[in-house]
Design a protein around this motif. Structure first.
Motif, PDB file in Angstrom:
ATOM      1  N   LEU A  27      19.794  11.100  -4.523  1.00  0.00           N
ATOM      2  CA  LEU A  27      21.027  10.748  -4.097  1.00  0.00           C
ATOM      3  C   LEU A  27      21.987  11.920  -4.191  1.00  0.00           C
ATOM      4  N   LEU A  28      21.919  12.753  -5.238  1.00  0.00           N
ATOM      5  CA  LEU A  28      22.940  13.767  -5.403  1.00  0.00           C
ATOM      6  C   LEU A  28      22.485  14.956  -4.468  1.00  0.00           C
ATOM      7  N   LEU A  29      21.384  15.035  -4.256  1.00  0.00           N
ATOM      8  CA  LEU A  29      20.728  16.034  -3.139  1.00  0.00           C
ATOM      9  C   LEU A  29      21.273  15.775  -1.711  1.00  0.00           C
ATOM     10  N   SER A  30      21.209  14.478  -1.441  1.00  0.00           N
ATOM     11  CA  SER A  30      21.791  13.902  -0.391  1.00  0.00           C
ATOM     12  C   SER A  30      23.276  14.193  -0.010  1.00  0.00           C
ATOM     13  N   LEU A  31      24.151  13.956  -1.259  1.00  0.00           N
ATOM     14  CA  LEU A  31      25.731  14.031  -1.279  1.00  0.00           C
ATOM     15  C   LEU A  31      25.893  15.539  -1.107  1.00  0.00           C
ATOM     16  N   LEU A  32      24.895  16.581  -1.754  1.00  0.00           N
ATOM     17  CA  LEU A  32      25.058  17.686  -1.478  1.00  0.00           C
ATOM     18  C   LEU A  32      24.819  18.388  -0.188  1.00  0.00           C
ATOM     19  N   SER A  33      23.678  17.602   0.519  1.00  0.00           N
ATOM     20  CA  SER A  33      23.410  17.822   2.106  1.00  0.00           C
ATOM     21  C   SER A  33      24.676  17.663   2.917  1.00  0.00           C
ATOM     22  N   LEU A  34      25.318  16.336   2.500  1.00  0.00           N
ATOM     23  CA  LEU A  34      26.429  16.119   3.495  1.00  0.00           C
ATOM     24  C   LEU A  34      27.625  16.932   3.133  1.00  0.00           C
ATOM     25  N   ILE A  35      27.639  17.448   1.945  1.00  0.00           N
ATOM     26  CA  ILE A  35      28.792  18.373   1.911  1.00  0.00           C
ATOM     27  C   ILE A  35      28.728  19.512   2.635  1.00  0.00           C
ATOM     28  N   SER A  68      19.492   8.523   2.248  1.00  0.00           N
ATOM     29  CA  SER A  68      20.213   7.860   1.235  1.00  0.00           C
ATOM     30  C   SER A  68      19.982   6.522   1.036  1.00  0.00           C
ATOM     31  N   LEU A  69      19.838   6.044   2.313  1.00  0.00           N
ATOM     32  CA  LEU A  69      19.553   4.392   2.291  1.00  0.00           C
ATOM     33  C   LEU A  69      18.282   4.229   1.890  1.00  0.00           C
ATOM     34  N   TRP A  70      17.359   4.980   2.130  1.00  0.00           N
ATOM     35  CA  TRP A  70      16.034   4.757   1.542  1.00  0.00           C
ATOM     36  C   TRP A  70      15.787   4.766  -0.093  1.00  0.00           C
ATOM     37  N   GLY A  71      16.887   5.724  -0.590  1.00  0.00           N
ATOM     38  CA  GLY A  71      16.864   5.614  -2.017  1.00  0.00           C
ATOM     39  C   GLY A  71      17.552   4.487  -2.735  1.00  0.00           C
ATOM     40  N   PHE A  72      18.629   3.917  -2.226  1.00  0.00           N
ATOM     41  CA  PHE A  72      19.128   2.756  -2.521  1.00  0.00           C
ATOM     42  C   PHE A  72      18.378   1.656  -2.085  1.00  0.00           C
ATOM     43  N   ASN A  73      17.495   1.398  -1.112  1.00  0.00           N
ATOM     44  CA  ASN A  73      16.579   0.425  -0.906  1.00  0.00           C
ATOM     45  C   ASN A  73      15.626   0.314  -2.143  1.00  0.00           C
ATOM     46  N   GLU A  74      15.019   1.519  -2.617  1.00  0.00           N
ATOM     47  CA  GLU A  74      14.022   1.717  -3.506  1.00  0.00           C
ATOM     48  C   GLU A  74      14.529   0.961  -5.074  1.00  0.00           C
TER      49      GLU A  74
END
Length: 316
Positions: A27-35, A68-74
């Motif tokens: 999720l942190l990597l996804s946040l970095l990607s969005l930035i 990101s949604l996959w991560g939350f779903n896990e």
């Protein structure tokens, strides 16, 4: 207002600790990607060179959202997250509600979210050898149209009561009720055999399609660094995805409370997470970082071969 910090017995399983830590990292990597995505979009307003690199920002954004949604779903798969141990933040769930969450997890994970980010990866690779990059809305239509059949079949087999009665219970079982040594009852999620078969069929077709697309891209690439990245992404997908499907099939041999099952389940999770992290790193963060490092320098006069190489790098 006082918050009671829960004790740590719910982290008794090393697999749960590992999964939770890796989900947080993803999720942190996804946040970095969005930035990176939105920073490039902001900078591209004043640079023609960056506008070329930014042409696929919608597709990259879709990829990050799926992951990101996959991560939350896990998180729904982890028992402590459903048992109410985090009751300060989450409502207490009954056993039936926990069982329904296990079904939802299986449908979303194997039927929509993971196929979604895998198809988005394929789209990003596929458009790399096209001179004219399609619009972002076409990517969205392509991804959802590809995932919809698998998603609907997952829902049909797991939630249709009449259809469930026609198959053995183990084929659509998504959870079991487990009694701990302290007499507490909890729900453990499993991967239904039907979901595994459907995802396995999807994965087989996808693996072949991804290999063909990457082969075509590599044959056009003139940049050595880009070629190495494509090789790395191809190797990751072609190893991790079949391994995940294999372990999903093996998971039916054990019950979720057995250590062997927990190990196989962890491999399934790690395989999908590896594909997701590689996709964000190779197709989102790295190309955007390279384009920003280029400083907006754009050469108008280039040979056709060089132009094609840059188009491939820009869209990858």
């Amino acid at each position: 207002m006082t918050f009671n910090i829960p004790s740590l017995p719910f982290l008794e399983s090393a697999c749960d600790i590992t999964s939770l830590s890796l989900i947080a990292a993803l999720l942190l990597l996804s946040l970095l990607s969005l930035i990176f995505i939105f920073y490039l979009r902001l900078k591209s307003r004043s640079s023609l060179h960056l506008q070329k690199f930014n042409s696929l920002w919608t597709v990259r954004f879709l990829l990050v959202i799926f992951i990101s949604l996959w991560g939350f779903n896990e998180l729904l798969r982890l028992p402590f997250f459903r048992r109410g141990n985090l009751s300060t933040f989450l409502p207490h769930l009954t056993l039936k509600e926990q069982a329904n969450l296990c079904k939802i997890h299986a449908v979303l994970s194997l039927g929509f979210l993971e196929p979604g980010f895998l198809v988005t990866l394929l789209f990003l690779v596929t458009v790399s050898f096209k001179e004219k990059i399609p619009r972002g809305w076409r990517a969205i239509v392509f991804v959802f149209a590809t995932c919809l059949p698998v998603f609907l079949l997952q829902i049909l087999f797991l939630f249709h009561k009449k259809l469930e009665s026609r198959f053995p219970s183990f084929s659509h079982r998504s959870w079991i009720l487990y009694r701990t040594g302290f007499g507490d009852e909890t729900v453990l999620c499993t991967y239904p055999l039907v979901s595994t078969i459907l995802f396995g069929a999807f994965g087989s077709v996808y693996t072949l399609s991804f290999f063909v697309s990457c082969w075509r891209v590599v044959s056009l690439v003139i940049n050595k660094g880009l070629r190495i990245r494509i090789y790395g992404l191809t190797f990751t997908i072609l190893v991790a995805l079949p391994l995940q499907i294999l372990c999903l099939g093996l998971s039916v041999m054990w019950s979720p409370e057995e250590q062997a099952y927990r190990g196989v389940e962890l491999v399934v999770f790690l395989s999908a997470l590896t594909c997701a992290a590689a996709g964000e790193g190779i197709l989102v963060i790295k190309p955007i970082a390279d384009s920003l490092a280029a400083g907006g320098v754009f050469c108008h006069r280039v040979t056709p071969s060089v132009r094609l190489g840059r188009d491939i790098e820009a869209s990858s």
